[in-house]
Design an enzyme around this catalytic site. Sequence first.
Site, PDB file in Angstrom:
ATOM      1  N   LEU B  79       0.807  -1.219   0.000  1.00 47.48           N
ATOM      2  CA  LEU B  79       0.000   0.000   0.000  1.00 47.48           C
ATOM      3  C   LEU B  79       0.843   1.273   0.000  1.00 47.48           C
ATOM      4  O   LEU B  79       0.335   2.371   0.197  1.00 47.48           O
ATOM      5  CB  LEU B  79      -0.981  -0.031   1.178  1.00 47.48           C
ATOM      6  CG  LEU B  79      -1.902  -1.262   1.183  1.00 47.48           C
ATOM      7  CD1 LEU B  79      -2.790  -1.270   2.410  1.00 47.48           C
ATOM      8  CD2 LEU B  79      -2.746  -1.323  -0.081  1.00 47.48           C
ATOM      9  N   CYS B  80       2.158   1.137  -0.213  1.00 46.01           N
ATOM     10  CA  CYS B  80       3.036   2.308  -0.283  1.00 46.01           C
ATOM     11  C   CYS B  80       2.900   3.034  -1.615  1.00 46.01           C
ATOM     12  O   CYS B  80       2.737   2.397  -2.647  1.00 46.01           O
ATOM     13  CB  CYS B  80       4.499   1.869  -0.153  1.00 46.01           C
ATOM     14  SG  CYS B  80       5.043   1.831   1.553  1.00 46.01           S
ATOM     15  N   HIS B  81       3.028   4.345  -1.558  1.00 47.43           N
ATOM     16  CA  HIS B  81       3.029   5.153  -2.767  1.00 47.43           C
ATOM     17  C   HIS B  81       4.428   5.162  -3.379  1.00 47.43           C
ATOM     18  O   HIS B  81       5.417   5.124  -2.659  1.00 47.43           O
ATOM     19  CB  HIS B  81       2.663   6.597  -2.438  1.00 47.43           C
ATOM     20  CG  HIS B  81       1.301   6.744  -1.859  1.00 47.43           C
ATOM     21  ND1 HIS B  81       1.030   6.479  -0.540  1.00 47.43           N
ATOM     22  CD2 HIS B  81       0.124   7.122  -2.413  1.00 47.43           C
ATOM     23  CE1 HIS B  81      -0.256   6.690  -0.304  1.00 47.43           C
ATOM     24  NE2 HIS B  81      -0.831   7.090  -1.414  1.00 47.43           N
ATOM     25  N   MET B 115       8.536   4.310   5.320  1.00 46.37           N
ATOM     26  CA  MET B 115       8.631   2.927   4.848  1.00 46.37           C
ATOM     27  C   MET B 115       9.882   2.710   4.014  1.00 46.37           C
ATOM     28  O   MET B 115      10.433   1.611   3.983  1.00 46.37           O
ATOM     29  CB  MET B 115       7.381   2.538   4.053  1.00 46.37           C
ATOM     30  CG  MET B 115       6.135   2.394   4.919  1.00 46.37           C
ATOM     31  SD  MET B 115       6.402   1.559   6.528  1.00 46.37           S
ATOM     32  CE  MET B 115       6.954  -0.077   6.003  1.00 46.37           C
ATOM     33  N   GLU B 116      10.337   3.764   3.318  1.00 51.19           N
ATOM     34  CA  GLU B 116      11.573   3.635   2.547  1.00 51.19           C
ATOM     35  C   GLU B 116      12.746   3.404   3.508  1.00 51.19           C
ATOM     36  O   GLU B 116      13.624   2.575   3.247  1.00 51.19           O
ATOM     37  CB  GLU B 116      11.800   4.886   1.701  1.00 51.19           C
ATOM     38  CG  GLU B 116      10.965   4.926   0.417  1.00 51.19           C
ATOM     39  CD  GLU B 116       9.474   5.136   0.654  1.00 51.19           C
ATOM     40  OE1 GLU B 116       9.089   5.557   1.770  1.00 51.19           O
ATOM     41  OE2 GLU B 116       8.680   4.874  -0.273  1.00 51.19           O
ATOM     42  N   ASP B 130      21.972 -13.163   5.201  1.00 54.38           N
ATOM     43  CA  ASP B 130      22.301 -14.044   4.076  1.00 54.38           C
ATOM     44  C   ASP B 130      23.794 -14.350   4.046  1.00 54.38           C
ATOM     45  O   ASP B 130      24.196 -15.492   3.808  1.00 54.38           O
ATOM     46  CB  ASP B 130      21.875 -13.366   2.765  1.00 54.38           C
ATOM     47  CG  ASP B 130      22.190 -14.213   1.543  1.00 54.38           C
ATOM     48  OD1 ASP B 130      21.979 -15.433   1.596  1.00 54.38           O
ATOM     49  OD2 ASP B 130      22.639 -13.643   0.529  1.00 54.38           O
TER      50      ASP B 130
END
Lengths: 167, 167, 167, 167, 167, 167
Positions: B79-81, B115-116, B130
């Site tokens: 739902l991020c722009h 969010m970024e 990893d």
Amino acid sequence: MLRPKRLTHLSRCGSPRMVDVGEKPVSRRTAAAEAYVAVGPAVAALIRKTGAVAKGNVLETARLAGIMAAKQTPAIVPLCHPIPLDRVDVEARLEGDRVHIVATASAEARTGVEMEAMTAAAAAALTVYDMVKSAGKGAEIGPVRLLEKTGGRSGRWKREEHHRGPR
Amino acid sequence: MLRPKRLTHLSRCGSPRMVDVGEKPVSRRTAAAEAYVAVGPAVAALIRKTGAVAKGNVLETARLAGIMAAKQTPAIVPLCHPIPLDRVDVEARLEGDRVHIVATASAEARTGVEMEAMTAAAAAALTVYDMVKSAGKGAEIGPVRLLEKTGGRSGRWKREEHHRGPR
Amino acid sequence: MLRPKRLTHLSRCGSPRMVDVGEKPVSRRTAAAEAYVAVGPAVAALIRKTGAVAKGNVLETARLAGIMAAKQTPAIVPLCHPIPLDRVDVEARLEGDRVHIVATASAEARTGVEMEAMTAAAAAALTVYDMVKSAGKGAEIGPVRLLEKTGGRSGRWKREEHHRGPR
Amino acid sequence: MLRPKRLTHLSRCGSPRMVDVGEKPVSRRTAAAEAYVAVGPAVAALIRKTGAVAKGNVLETARLAGIMAAKQTPAIVPLCHPIPLDRVDVEARLEGDRVHIVATASAEARTGVEMEAMTAAAAAALTVYDMVKSAGKGAEIGPVRLLEKTGGRSGRWKREEHHRGPR
Amino acid sequence: MLRPKRLTHLSRCGSPRMVDVGEKPVSRRTAAAEAYVAVGPAVAALIRKTGAVAKGNVLETARLAGIMAAKQTPAIVPLCHPIPLDRVDVEARLEGDRVHIVATASAEARTGVEMEAMTAAAAAALTVYDMVKSAGKGAEIGPVRLLEKTGGRSGRWKREEHHRGPR
Amino acid sequence: MLRPKRLTHLSRCGSPRMVDVGEKPVSRRTAAAEAYVAVGPAVAALIRKTGAVAKGNVLETARLAGIMAAKQTPAIVPLCHPIPLDRVDVEARLEGDRVHIVATASAEARTGVEMEAMTAAAAAALTVYDMVKSAGKGAEIGPVRLLEKTGGRSGRWKREEHHRGPR
């Protein structure tokens, strides 16, 4: 845990590399990882309420985000191999004030699917954070950790029980 | 924290949605997030040694992974722009037995870049995992959390100091 | 409809090109598109039943797929411009034996968001098909079509009413 | 068509999931899907004229878009497995006032390639729409539907003839 | 060329970073880059022949690949900013035994579009190589180089004429 | 080199297509490609100095960019097949005033990995260009070319020695 001699993702001269898995036999691989998002009591109550009224959409959106992210793992984690995944599953539920996510992945491949499970769990957790952040920016993601993996030369690995409780 | 009434990412009838930011003014937005990866003493020693010998490549690879993942945020978090990022920066260093990652992002946009920053931090942490997992599958990621954000209607938000120490 | 002289996406010598929108003013753009998936009565009954029991997940999955695909439009439709979308919304509901999807998008941009709405609608429809195909490969997608768009030099366009009924 | 009992893409408790194909044998899979774009007589004339003068570039661009989209299927359709495609082919031609697209895909895999063919056809159709929309926003996509698939436990499936004509 | 003091993509302590462009004013940016693919006389003859018979499809496919790759630049070049491109154009033609590609890009942005033009040119060249490699693996790409850029603080830069001929 | 009759990436009627590799046997495939970036003496000195002071980050960033781009090959080169790569390795070092990049790839597949190696080399070169362009826009990429490939029906191909020196 034995003392590792060297990180396999670094070449002898220390440069990061994609490990050559060409010599490894193809075998069935599975992995499970979990992630928690501590959302606080107010948001937990909202998710619970929304879950009843509106079909648990925070959790469902997180689950789908995890499934889709698992398929993007080689684009997110630079040294991961592309793997033809046979299955990805992501569960998400509210446990007290935390969302608990469990992601599992499997494939028949030359290398393991741990990163696919870890990436799915992390992406689902990020998605929960995104959806609750307007109500609580202080929410925290973690731990994100491997629960179990099977297949490959090193065979089965399972997180010891006393490591699986809440932090 | 005030009691939130509703999660903005759910519509009135409870369906997930991308929040309409069209009415919000464009403003300068910044955000910082952090992530930890607890790698254990043996791996920490290896990273330290490799850092000296071979140019800190675990940490450098993690940093680049974080920068690249920040740009993929709208593909990872449903739902991020999409946001025209002006800057992404990811720092990574070893602190005791943990890798500490701090990601910052900024943009001039109608919606925030939290969010970024969070995605960059999480992807950098996944990349550390990893690269060390062959030496220690038990490593754990977390907490991944927002440190600060500025811009937008809600203005500045900063994690309170006593929340910033080790878990 | 006036007789068009030339397709703007072809250069004077007929080669496909991305239209130069640099001279166009930035304006608020919106678009709405719809898609239908004719699933047949048996599958419709299953979706209905699942909707009650299990929270409408075919439709919710389709909605999220549409939202995420809208953001991928420039990677799916070769000559589309990247657009900083302010909003994407996708509705999906069962109408008789068909799933009806309506996707809307908006942005402040130099070019329209018709393709974002169309792509969202089509991807949501493909996702419905994917989820029902084990029960009915004969399901059909269509029509997928623009309902309305606003903004830009050509202003508002709206599909005429008698075109909006079932095929 | 037998009455389906359950949608395989929903778990027993109704949540969407990626079906586990790990137990299925690898077999040769093929699928063909078609899509139509009704562009109206004026645009059809333009495509025809451009086809003569300028090498059919609307149709060629659509074909390439379809081929590229087939490879992106797991990123567009959330519950699709990544599949190592052996072949994708997309044909596009003008039939009266409609563009007719036929997409075929094949792979040796544990799961079918229906969605790859369907996605290719839909993306090619979206690309045609994008290229003609300045001349005719009223153009409509559909039907998009599976024509045939082979391989896997369910073997061959073929759309019945009387379903293949124009709507 | 003045002696540069420091590479702007490395921080003071030498780590790669995405340059912060937040303080730069938005201005119109354009860039043009070129690439050559030396395909040898036999393949050149084939392309020429195919161009006549079959609509120049090697060159058209290369053009579209370049346009699409320009939009993927931030995912290919790690430290590039996402840019809302207003235009990408790629020309490709046969000059003797070489394919000559010229890619142009423009945007209104805080940072230049040189990498978008360079990436488009390189991807178009890779696509030509891919399509002719069965006939001639010895084909070579290069030079790939910037021809001109405008906008931003440094203003216009143009490759000097005597650098533009064949190698 | 024998005279090729036809380009395999064009169908009989001249349309670009993804070659059907379904009938080809799976075999081990390897490929190596190289790329040069002529950066000029001033930038070369900077890279050298930074390499000492700051851990060779231009070259390390280029290496990672190459590895990640190899995995994106099917999204960059339209007619390439998706391939489950077993290994990608990218070396980068300064030779006089040029950065020399060598990329290798391997997989067990029905089709070769030449394009993965070529794409990795080109993306690494673009990344070098991106990082030095503020100091020298005149830098040139090329040649980018295949060095060797093994596997498949055509077996081993190796660039002749006298073609491997500097331009």
